[in-house]
Scaffold this active site. Sequence first.
Site, short mmCIF file in Angstrom:
data_model
loop_
_atom_site.label_atom_id
_atom_site.label_comp_id
_atom_site.label_asym_id
_atom_site.label_seq_id
_atom_site.Cartn_x
_atom_site.Cartn_y
_atom_site.Cartn_z
N HIS A 146 11.54 35.56 -95.38
CA HIS A 146 11.16 36.41 -94.25
C HIS A 146 12.14 37.58 -94.13
CE1 HIS A 146 7.77 34.43 -92.53
NE2 HIS A 146 8.41 33.36 -92.10
N HIS A 204 12.70 29.66 -96.88
CA HIS A 204 11.55 30.21 -96.14
C HIS A 204 12.01 31.35 -95.24
CE1 HIS A 204 7.64 29.82 -93.90
NE2 HIS A 204 8.39 30.38 -92.95
N GLU A 205 13.07 31.13 -94.49
CA GLU A 205 13.54 32.16 -93.56
C GLU A 205 14.21 33.33 -94.29
OE1 GLU A 205 12.71 32.39 -90.36
OE2 GLU A 205 11.54 30.63 -90.88
N HIS A 221 3.75 35.19 -94.00
CA HIS A 221 3.32 33.90 -94.52
C HIS A 221 2.15 34.03 -95.48
CE1 HIS A 221 5.07 32.76 -90.47
NE2 HIS A 221 5.81 32.09 -91.34
#
Length: 399
Positions: A145, A141-142, A151
Amino acid sequence: MNLFILFLSVILLKESVSEEIVAHFPTRHGLRHRNREKRQVLLFPNKEQELFKWPNNTVHYYFDEYEFDMSVKEPVLLAMEMISNHTCIKFTTEPSDLVIKMISDDSKNYCYAAIGHQGRGDTTQVFSFNAACYSAGMAAHELIHSLGFIHAHQRSDRDQYLKFRKDLDSLDEEYRMQYDIYKDQEILVPYDYGSIMQYIDTADEYAPVHKNRFMRKAMGSLIIAYYDYLMINKYYECSCGENNGLKCLNDGYPNPANCSQCNCPLGFGGDDCSQRPEPGATLEAKEEWQNTTIALDAGYREEIAGKRSQFDYIYHYLWITAPANKTTEIRVNSFKEEKCSSNCQFGGVEIKTNPDPKLTSPRLCCDDTTTQRSLHTPTIVMAFNSEGLDEYTISYRYK
Protein backbone atom coordinates in the site's frame (compact mmCIF):
# COMPACT_ATOMS: atom_id res chain seq x y z
CA MET A 1 -11.18 -15.38 17.25
CA ASN A 2 -8.58 -16.07 14.57
CA LEU A 3 -6.68 -12.81 14.17
CA PHE A 4 -6.44 -13.14 10.41
CA ILE A 5 -10.20 -13.42 10.08
CA LEU A 6 -10.45 -9.78 11.06
CA PHE A 7 -8.24 -8.68 8.17
CA LEU A 8 -9.94 -5.70 6.53
CA SER A 9 -7.84 -3.08 4.80
CA VAL A 10 -9.69 0.18 4.27
CA ILE A 11 -8.76 2.91 1.84
CA LEU A 12 -9.78 6.22 3.35
CA LEU A 13 -9.91 8.98 0.72
CA LYS A 14 -9.96 12.59 1.84
CA GLU A 15 -11.69 15.41 -0.04
CA SER A 16 -8.38 16.97 -1.01
CA VAL A 17 -5.53 15.05 -2.61
CA SER A 18 -3.15 17.10 -0.47
CA GLU A 19 -4.35 15.21 2.58
CA GLU A 20 -2.98 11.82 3.52
CA ILE A 21 -4.59 8.73 2.07
CA VAL A 22 -4.59 5.90 4.58
CA ALA A 23 -5.22 2.18 4.32
CA HIS A 24 -5.78 0.14 7.43
CA PHE A 25 -6.94 -3.29 8.44
CA PRO A 26 -8.31 -4.43 11.78
CA THR A 27 -5.84 -7.04 12.92
CA ARG A 28 -5.49 -9.08 9.85
CA HIS A 29 -5.55 -9.66 8.21
CA GLY A 30 -11.78 7.40 -6.37
CA LEU A 31 -9.25 9.44 -7.59
CA ARG A 32 -9.54 10.48 -11.26
CA HIS A 33 -6.71 11.58 -13.51
CA ARG A 34 -6.36 12.57 -17.14
CA ASN A 35 -3.27 10.54 -17.90
CA ARG A 36 -3.90 7.88 -20.55
CA GLU A 37 -2.37 5.12 -18.41
CA LYS A 38 -4.44 3.14 -15.93
CA ARG A 39 -2.95 1.03 -13.14
CA GLN A 40 -3.80 -1.05 -10.10
CA VAL A 41 -2.67 1.92 -8.07
CA LEU A 42 -4.09 5.26 -7.00
CA LEU A 43 -2.89 8.00 -9.31
CA PHE A 44 -3.15 11.76 -8.96
CA PRO A 45 -4.03 14.28 -11.65
CA ASN A 46 -1.41 15.48 -14.10
CA LYS A 47 1.94 16.46 -12.55
CA GLU A 48 1.05 15.09 -9.10
CA GLN A 49 0.99 11.57 -10.52
CA GLU A 50 4.76 11.17 -10.37
CA LEU A 51 4.81 12.46 -6.80
CA PHE A 52 2.81 9.38 -5.88
CA LYS A 53 5.81 7.17 -6.60
CA TRP A 54 8.75 7.16 -4.19
CA PRO A 55 11.57 9.16 -5.81
CA ASN A 56 14.51 7.07 -6.97
CA ASN A 57 12.48 3.98 -6.00
CA THR A 58 13.62 4.54 -2.42
CA VAL A 59 11.36 4.48 0.64
CA HIS A 60 12.63 6.42 3.64
CA TYR A 61 11.41 5.37 7.09
CA TYR A 62 12.25 5.27 10.76
CA PHE A 63 10.98 3.41 13.81
CA ASP A 64 9.81 5.97 16.34
CA GLU A 65 11.56 4.97 19.57
CA TYR A 66 8.68 6.25 21.69
CA GLU A 67 5.71 5.08 19.64
CA PHE A 68 6.83 1.85 17.95
CA ASP A 69 6.70 -1.54 19.69
CA MET A 70 10.17 -2.91 18.94
CA SER A 71 8.95 -6.48 19.61
CA VAL A 72 7.15 -6.38 16.23
CA LYS A 73 10.05 -4.85 14.32
CA GLU A 74 11.22 -8.19 12.89
CA PRO A 75 8.24 -8.93 10.59
CA VAL A 76 8.35 -5.39 9.18
CA LEU A 77 12.07 -5.66 8.38
CA LEU A 78 11.53 -9.14 6.94
CA ALA A 79 8.78 -7.86 4.64
CA MET A 80 11.04 -5.01 3.50
CA GLU A 81 13.77 -7.53 2.74
CA MET A 82 11.40 -9.69 0.70
CA ILE A 83 10.27 -6.75 -1.43
CA SER A 84 13.75 -5.29 -1.93
CA ASN A 85 15.14 -8.73 -2.83
CA HIS A 86 12.70 -9.06 -5.75
CA THR A 87 12.31 -5.47 -7.01
CA CYS A 88 14.28 -2.27 -7.45
CA ILE A 89 12.59 -0.80 -4.34
CA LYS A 90 14.96 0.11 -1.53
CA PHE A 91 14.09 0.86 2.07
CA THR A 92 16.43 3.14 3.98
CA THR A 93 16.63 4.96 7.30
CA GLU A 94 18.60 7.80 5.74
CA PRO A 95 16.99 11.24 6.28
CA SER A 96 14.84 12.68 3.53
CA ASP A 97 12.27 15.40 2.85
CA LEU A 98 9.55 12.77 3.36
CA VAL A 99 9.82 9.74 5.63
CA ILE A 100 7.49 7.05 6.89
CA LYS A 101 7.10 7.22 10.64
CA MET A 102 6.67 3.68 11.99
CA ILE A 103 4.42 3.55 15.04
CA SER A 104 2.40 0.96 16.95
CA ASP A 105 -1.03 2.40 17.56
CA ASP A 106 -2.36 0.06 20.26
CA SER A 107 -5.46 2.18 20.73
CA LYS A 108 -6.81 0.56 17.55
CA ASN A 109 -7.30 -3.10 16.77
CA TYR A 110 -5.89 -2.71 13.29
CA CYS A 111 -2.74 -1.72 11.43
CA TYR A 112 -2.66 0.90 8.71
CA ALA A 113 -0.48 2.73 6.23
CA ALA A 114 -0.61 5.74 3.96
CA ILE A 115 -1.19 4.92 0.29
CA GLY A 116 1.73 5.86 -1.94
CA HIS A 117 4.23 8.67 -1.54
CA GLN A 118 2.42 11.51 0.23
CA GLY A 119 4.82 14.16 -1.05
CA ARG A 120 2.51 17.13 -0.93
CA GLY A 121 3.86 19.33 1.83
CA ASP A 122 4.06 16.82 4.68
CA THR A 123 7.38 15.72 6.17
CA THR A 124 6.18 12.38 7.55
CA GLN A 125 3.51 9.85 6.72
CA VAL A 126 2.18 7.12 8.92
CA PHE A 127 2.62 3.34 9.06
CA SER A 128 1.15 1.66 12.13
CA PHE A 129 2.01 -1.95 12.95
CA ASN A 130 1.21 -3.55 16.30
CA ALA A 131 1.36 -6.96 17.94
CA ALA A 132 -1.99 -8.01 16.48
CA CYS A 133 -0.46 -7.87 12.99
CA TYR A 134 1.95 -10.65 13.68
CA SER A 135 3.38 -11.70 10.31
CA ALA A 136 5.70 -10.59 7.54
CA GLY A 137 2.82 -11.15 5.12
CA MET A 138 0.69 -8.58 6.92
CA ALA A 139 3.56 -6.12 6.95
CA ALA A 140 4.13 -6.72 3.22
CA HIS A 141 0.46 -5.99 2.48
CA GLU A 142 0.76 -2.58 4.12
CA LEU A 143 4.16 -1.86 2.61
CA ILE A 144 2.74 -2.49 -0.85
CA HIS A 145 0.00 0.00 0.00
CA SER A 146 2.78 2.43 0.92
CA LEU A 147 4.24 1.89 -2.54
CA GLY A 148 0.97 3.09 -4.03
CA PHE A 149 -1.14 0.00 -4.73
CA ILE A 150 -4.80 -0.64 -4.01
CA HIS A 151 -6.35 -4.04 -3.33
CA ALA A 152 -6.72 -6.76 -5.94
CA HIS A 153 -10.48 -6.87 -5.33
CA GLN A 154 -10.71 -3.18 -6.25
CA ARG A 155 -9.41 -3.79 -9.76
CA SER A 156 -11.67 -2.75 -12.61
CA ASP A 157 -11.91 -6.39 -13.76
CA ARG A 158 -12.72 -7.86 -10.34
CA ASP A 159 -16.33 -8.77 -11.25
CA GLN A 160 -14.97 -11.26 -13.77
CA TYR A 161 -13.33 -13.12 -10.87
CA LEU A 162 -15.40 -12.39 -7.75
CA LYS A 163 -19.10 -12.68 -7.05
CA PHE A 164 -20.15 -10.25 -4.34
CA ARG A 165 -22.90 -11.18 -1.91
CA LYS A 166 -22.01 -8.39 0.51
CA ASP A 167 -24.39 -5.44 0.37
CA LEU A 168 -21.85 -2.68 -0.16
CA ASP A 169 -24.48 0.08 0.00
CA SER A 170 -25.32 -0.87 3.57
CA LEU A 171 -21.74 -0.35 4.81
CA ASP A 172 -20.41 2.83 6.36
CA GLU A 173 -18.50 4.86 3.80
CA GLU A 174 -15.16 4.16 5.51
CA TYR A 175 -15.58 0.41 5.09
CA ARG A 176 -17.36 0.47 1.75
CA MET A 177 -14.40 2.24 0.18
CA GLN A 178 -12.20 -0.79 0.75
CA TYR A 179 -14.29 -2.56 -1.92
CA ASP A 180 -14.89 0.33 -4.33
CA ILE A 181 -13.59 0.00 -7.87
CA TYR A 182 -11.64 3.12 -8.74
CA LYS A 183 -11.80 4.55 -12.23
CA ASP A 184 -8.90 4.88 -14.64
CA GLN A 185 -6.93 1.74 -13.91
CA GLU A 186 -4.38 -0.10 -15.97
CA ILE A 187 -4.25 -3.84 -15.36
CA LEU A 188 -0.54 -4.51 -15.01
CA VAL A 189 -0.73 -8.25 -14.27
CA PRO A 190 -3.34 -11.03 -14.41
CA TYR A 191 -5.82 -11.36 -11.58
CA ASP A 192 -4.38 -13.67 -8.93
CA TYR A 193 -6.60 -14.94 -6.13
CA GLY A 194 -3.41 -15.58 -4.17
CA SER A 195 -2.23 -11.98 -4.34
CA ILE A 196 -1.22 -10.64 -0.96
CA MET A 197 -3.47 -7.67 -1.82
CA GLN A 198 -6.59 -9.88 -2.10
CA TYR A 199 -8.97 -10.05 0.86
CA ILE A 200 -9.85 -13.24 2.66
CA ASP A 201 -13.45 -14.47 2.43
CA THR A 202 -14.59 -15.48 5.91
CA ALA A 203 -18.38 -15.23 5.72
CA ASP A 204 -19.24 -16.15 2.14
CA GLU A 205 -19.60 -12.44 1.39
CA TYR A 206 -17.73 -12.64 -1.90
CA ALA A 207 -16.41 -15.71 -3.62
CA PRO A 208 -14.53 -16.79 -6.72
CA VAL A 209 -16.69 -17.15 -9.80
CA HIS A 210 -17.86 -20.68 -10.48
CA LYS A 211 -15.03 -21.84 -12.71
CA ASN A 212 -12.55 -20.78 -10.00
CA ARG A 213 -14.60 -21.92 -7.01
CA PHE A 214 -11.72 -23.97 -5.63
CA MET A 215 -9.60 -20.82 -5.17
CA ARG A 216 -11.39 -19.67 -2.01
CA LYS A 217 -8.65 -20.81 0.38
CA ALA A 218 -5.99 -19.06 -1.70
CA MET A 219 -7.67 -15.72 -0.96
CA GLY A 220 -6.23 -13.70 1.90
CA SER A 221 -2.77 -15.16 1.36
CA LEU A 222 0.20 -14.24 3.56
CA ILE A 223 2.60 -15.25 0.77
CA ILE A 224 3.75 -12.54 -1.64
CA ALA A 225 2.79 -13.81 -5.09
CA TYR A 226 4.92 -13.84 -8.22
CA TYR A 227 2.58 -11.32 -9.83
CA ASP A 228 2.73 -9.03 -6.77
CA TYR A 229 6.45 -8.57 -7.32
CA LEU A 230 5.97 -8.20 -11.08
CA MET A 231 3.29 -5.55 -10.51
CA ILE A 232 5.71 -3.49 -8.40
CA ASN A 233 8.48 -3.90 -10.96
CA LYS A 234 6.24 -2.77 -13.81
CA TYR A 235 4.87 0.25 -12.00
CA TYR A 236 8.28 1.45 -10.82
CA GLU A 237 9.86 0.55 -14.17
CA CYS A 238 12.35 -1.80 -12.55
CA SER A 239 14.43 -3.54 -15.20
CA CYS A 240 17.77 -5.14 -15.90
CA GLY A 241 17.79 -3.80 -19.47
CA GLU A 242 17.35 -5.56 -22.79
CA ASN A 243 21.01 -6.57 -23.08
CA ASN A 244 21.31 -8.20 -19.69
CA GLY A 245 22.26 -11.55 -21.23
CA LEU A 246 20.61 -13.69 -18.54
CA LYS A 247 18.19 -16.26 -19.95
CA CYS A 248 15.46 -17.12 -17.46
CA LEU A 249 13.54 -20.38 -17.85
CA ASN A 250 10.06 -21.40 -16.71
CA ASP A 251 8.59 -17.89 -17.08
CA GLY A 252 11.16 -16.23 -14.86
CA TYR A 253 12.61 -12.79 -15.62
CA PRO A 254 15.83 -10.97 -14.61
CA ASN A 255 15.58 -9.77 -11.03
CA PRO A 256 16.08 -5.97 -10.83
CA ALA A 257 17.52 -6.42 -7.34
CA ASN A 258 20.23 -8.74 -8.70
CA CYS A 259 20.49 -8.93 -12.47
CA SER A 260 22.62 -12.09 -12.34
CA GLN A 261 19.59 -14.01 -11.05
CA CYS A 262 15.99 -14.45 -12.11
CA ASN A 263 12.71 -13.87 -10.33
CA CYS A 264 11.03 -17.27 -10.54
CA PRO A 265 7.47 -18.52 -10.13
CA LEU A 266 6.95 -20.33 -6.82
CA GLY A 267 8.37 -23.83 -7.15
CA PHE A 268 11.27 -22.94 -9.43
CA GLY A 269 14.72 -21.89 -8.26
CA GLY A 270 18.35 -21.52 -9.19
CA ASP A 271 19.83 -18.49 -10.91
CA ASP A 272 17.84 -19.19 -14.10
CA CYS A 273 14.68 -20.84 -12.63
CA SER A 274 15.73 -24.27 -13.96
CA GLN A 275 16.11 -25.98 -10.59
CA ARG A 276 13.85 -27.23 -7.82
CA PRO A 277 14.11 -25.10 -4.66
CA GLU A 278 15.38 -26.78 -1.52
CA PRO A 279 14.34 -28.53 0.59
CA GLY A 280 12.43 -30.91 -1.59
CA ALA A 281 12.46 -34.02 -3.77
CA THR A 282 11.90 -34.97 -7.41
CA LEU A 283 9.62 -37.97 -7.92
CA GLU A 284 8.67 -39.96 -11.02
CA ALA A 285 5.00 -40.80 -11.38
CA LYS A 286 3.92 -44.21 -12.62
CA GLU A 287 0.56 -45.63 -13.68
CA GLU A 288 -0.04 -47.10 -10.23
CA TRP A 289 -0.47 -44.93 -7.13
CA GLN A 290 2.65 -44.18 -5.09
CA ASN A 291 2.96 -42.41 -1.75
CA THR A 292 5.44 -39.98 -0.26
CA THR A 293 5.47 -38.13 3.07
CA ILE A 294 6.32 -34.51 3.75
CA ALA A 295 7.34 -33.51 7.30
CA LEU A 296 7.63 -29.76 7.84
CA ASP A 297 8.51 -28.52 11.34
CA ALA A 298 8.30 -24.74 11.76
CA GLY A 299 8.33 -24.80 15.56
CA TYR A 300 6.90 -21.84 17.45
CA ARG A 301 7.80 -18.42 18.69
CA GLU A 302 7.92 -18.66 22.47
CA GLU A 303 6.03 -15.86 24.18
CA ILE A 304 4.78 -15.18 27.68
CA ALA A 305 1.20 -15.58 26.50
CA GLY A 306 1.99 -18.96 24.94
CA LYS A 307 3.26 -20.36 21.67
CA ARG A 308 2.76 -18.27 18.56
CA SER A 309 3.24 -18.98 14.88
CA GLN A 310 6.40 -17.83 13.15
CA PHE A 311 6.53 -14.51 11.29
CA ASP A 312 6.92 -16.33 7.96
CA TYR A 313 6.58 -19.79 6.43
CA ILE A 314 9.03 -22.57 5.80
CA TYR A 315 8.54 -24.56 2.59
CA HIS A 316 9.03 -27.99 1.06
CA TYR A 317 8.78 -28.60 -2.70
CA LEU A 318 8.01 -31.73 -4.70
CA TRP A 319 8.56 -32.01 -8.44
CA ILE A 320 6.45 -34.86 -9.77
CA THR A 321 7.39 -35.81 -13.33
CA ALA A 322 5.31 -37.76 -15.84
CA PRO A 323 5.62 -38.74 -19.53
CA ALA A 324 4.59 -36.16 -22.08
CA ASN A 325 0.86 -35.84 -22.80
CA LYS A 326 -0.09 -37.60 -19.57
CA THR A 327 -2.24 -36.24 -16.76
CA THR A 328 -0.67 -36.28 -13.31
CA GLU A 329 -3.08 -37.02 -10.47
CA ILE A 330 -2.20 -35.96 -6.92
CA ARG A 331 -4.07 -36.01 -3.64
CA VAL A 332 -3.25 -35.13 -0.04
CA ASN A 333 -4.53 -37.84 2.27
CA SER A 334 -4.78 -36.08 5.65
CA PHE A 335 -4.73 -32.65 7.29
CA LYS A 336 -4.42 -31.40 10.85
CA GLU A 337 -7.78 -30.17 12.06
CA GLU A 338 -6.27 -27.10 13.76
CA LYS A 339 -4.72 -25.98 10.47
CA CYS A 340 -8.10 -25.66 8.76
CA SER A 341 -8.86 -21.97 8.11
CA SER A 342 -10.47 -19.79 5.48
CA ASN A 343 -7.10 -18.89 3.97
CA CYS A 344 -4.74 -21.69 5.05
CA GLN A 345 -3.18 -19.09 7.32
CA PHE A 346 -0.96 -21.41 9.35
CA GLY A 347 0.02 -23.89 6.68
CA GLY A 348 -1.17 -26.11 3.87
CA VAL A 349 -0.39 -27.52 0.45
CA GLU A 350 -0.62 -25.93 -2.99
CA ILE A 351 -0.61 -28.20 -6.03
CA LYS A 352 0.29 -26.28 -9.17
CA THR A 353 -2.56 -27.20 -11.52
CA ASN A 354 -3.31 -23.75 -12.95
CA PRO A 355 -2.65 -23.57 -16.70
CA ASP A 356 -0.58 -20.47 -15.92
CA PRO A 357 1.99 -21.82 -13.43
CA LYS A 358 2.81 -18.25 -12.40
CA LEU A 359 -0.66 -17.89 -10.90
CA THR A 360 -1.62 -19.27 -7.51
CA SER A 361 -3.34 -22.67 -7.67
CA PRO A 362 -5.89 -24.02 -5.18
CA ARG A 363 -4.57 -24.38 -1.64
CA LEU A 364 -5.57 -27.19 0.68
CA CYS A 365 -5.50 -27.18 4.47
CA CYS A 366 -8.79 -28.76 5.50
CA ASP A 367 -10.25 -32.24 5.10
CA ASP A 368 -10.11 -32.24 1.31
CA THR A 369 -8.77 -35.38 -0.33
CA THR A 370 -10.08 -34.47 -3.79
CA THR A 371 -7.77 -35.65 -6.52
CA GLN A 372 -6.02 -32.74 -8.25
CA ARG A 373 -5.15 -33.11 -11.94
CA SER A 374 -2.27 -31.42 -13.72
CA LEU A 375 -1.00 -31.29 -17.28
CA HIS A 376 2.36 -29.87 -16.17
CA THR A 377 5.54 -31.85 -15.90
CA PRO A 378 6.95 -31.46 -13.46
CA THR A 379 3.88 -30.78 -11.37
CA ILE A 380 4.90 -28.71 -8.36
CA VAL A 381 3.60 -29.48 -4.89
CA MET A 382 4.40 -26.72 -2.41
CA ALA A 383 3.88 -27.34 1.31
CA PHE A 384 4.12 -24.33 3.62
CA ASN A 385 3.98 -24.06 7.39
CA SER A 386 4.35 -21.35 10.04
CA GLU A 387 3.77 -23.26 13.27
CA GLY A 388 4.42 -26.68 14.75
CA LEU A 389 4.95 -29.90 12.84
CA ASP A 390 2.98 -30.69 9.69
CA GLU A 391 3.04 -34.12 8.09
CA TYR A 392 1.34 -34.92 4.81
CA THR A 393 1.05 -38.14 2.88
CA ILE A 394 0.90 -37.37 -0.83
CA SER A 395 -0.40 -39.93 -3.35
CA TYR A 396 0.45 -39.52 -7.02
CA ARG A 397 0.24 -41.29 -10.41
CA TYR A 398 -0.25 -40.47 -14.08
CA LYS A 399 -3.06 -41.44 -16.44
